[in-house]
Design a protein around this motif. Structure first.
Motif, short mmCIF file in Angstrom:
data_model
loop_
_atom_site.label_atom_id
_atom_site.label_comp_id
_atom_site.label_asym_id
_atom_site.label_seq_id
_atom_site.Cartn_x
_atom_site.Cartn_y
_atom_site.Cartn_z
N ARG A 1 43.85 39.11 48.74
CA ARG A 1 44.84 38.21 48.15
C ARG A 1 44.16 36.99 47.57
O ARG A 1 43.15 36.53 48.08
N ALA A 2 44.73 36.48 46.50
CA ALA A 2 44.24 35.25 45.86
C ALA A 2 45.42 34.28 45.74
O ALA A 2 46.01 34.14 44.68
N PRO A 3 45.78 33.63 46.84
CA PRO A 3 46.97 32.77 46.82
C PRO A 3 46.93 31.67 45.77
O PRO A 3 47.95 31.28 45.24
N HIS A 4 45.73 31.16 45.45
CA HIS A 4 45.60 30.07 44.49
C HIS A 4 44.85 30.50 43.23
O HIS A 4 44.53 29.67 42.38
N GLY A 5 44.54 31.80 43.12
CA GLY A 5 43.80 32.31 41.98
C GLY A 5 42.31 32.35 42.27
O GLY A 5 41.82 31.67 43.18
N ALA A 6 41.59 33.18 41.50
CA ALA A 6 40.14 33.32 41.71
C ALA A 6 39.50 33.94 40.48
O ALA A 6 40.17 34.62 39.69
N LEU A 7 38.21 33.72 40.37
CA LEU A 7 37.38 34.40 39.38
C LEU A 7 36.25 35.04 40.16
O LEU A 7 35.53 34.36 40.90
N LEU A 8 36.10 36.36 40.02
CA LEU A 8 35.11 37.12 40.77
C LEU A 8 34.15 37.81 39.82
O LEU A 8 34.55 38.27 38.75
N LEU A 9 32.91 37.93 40.23
CA LEU A 9 31.92 38.76 39.55
C LEU A 9 31.74 39.97 40.44
O LEU A 9 31.33 39.83 41.61
N ILE A 10 32.08 41.16 39.92
CA ILE A 10 32.03 42.37 40.74
C ILE A 10 31.16 43.42 40.06
O ILE A 10 31.35 43.74 38.89
N ARG A 11 30.20 43.94 40.82
CA ARG A 11 29.39 45.09 40.40
C ARG A 11 29.83 46.24 41.27
O ARG A 11 29.78 46.17 42.51
N SER A 12 30.30 47.33 40.63
CA SER A 12 30.89 48.42 41.38
C SER A 12 30.72 49.74 40.66
O SER A 12 30.14 49.79 39.58
N GLN A 13 31.27 50.77 41.27
CA GLN A 13 31.30 52.07 40.61
C GLN A 13 32.04 51.90 39.29
O GLN A 13 32.85 50.99 39.13
N ALA A 14 31.73 52.77 38.35
CA ALA A 14 32.32 52.66 37.01
C ALA A 14 33.84 52.75 37.08
O ALA A 14 34.39 53.62 37.75
N LEU A 15 34.48 51.86 36.39
CA LEU A 15 35.94 51.85 36.27
C LEU A 15 36.37 52.36 34.91
O LEU A 15 37.54 52.25 34.57
N GLY A 16 35.44 52.89 34.14
CA GLY A 16 35.67 53.27 32.75
C GLY A 16 36.95 54.02 32.49
O GLY A 16 37.76 53.63 31.65
#
Length: 129
Positions: free
Chosen positions: A108-123
């Motif tokens: 959850r992001a109750p106040h908002g967020a900016l994330l940098l995520i490296r993960s499996q391809a979401l293509g």
């Protein structure tokens, strides 16, 4: 006639990349794709050989990333705002690593967020949107 700034920046990034092997994505360049209510993703890098991606995730105040499984490693760095997982709040500068086979409870992001995520391809997921 002058070239629009966005086009000029994309061309400049391509020239730099070819000249020195540097891939640049300017803050104001690129497309944000809405993937869930209150959540948009901007692709920074795709590694097809490794089947991974590096993306920015912008979560509006109140947004929730649903519970999900991880088939591969996922790395997350909170850049702005905060997220809550299992009643623990993670703030700017906090790093989370989900191992293959792990399960995320809703984030959850109750106040908002900016994330940098490296993960499996979401293509396929991103292109279906």
């Amino acid at each position: 006639t002058l070239m629009p700034t966005s086009v000029r920046e994309r061309l400049r990034a391509r020239v730099l990349e070819r000249a020195g092997g540097i891939h640049v994505v300017r803050a104001g360049v690129g497309e944000w794709i809405r993937v869930l209510p209150g959540i948009a993703i901007k692709r920074l890098r795709e590694d097809r050989a490794q089947r991974t991606e590096t993306n920015l995730w912008r979560l509006d105040a109140g947004a929730v990333i649903p519970e999900h499984d991880h088939l591969d490693d996922e790395e997350c760095l909170v850049l702005e705002g905060s997220i809550i997982q299992d009643d623990i709040e993670y703030r700017a500068g906090d790093y989370l690593h989900a191992r293959p086979g792990s399960r995320h409870v809703p984030l959850r992001a109750p106040h908002g967020a900016l994330l940098l995520i490296r993960s499996q391809a979401l293509g396929s997921y991103l292109s279906a949107r």
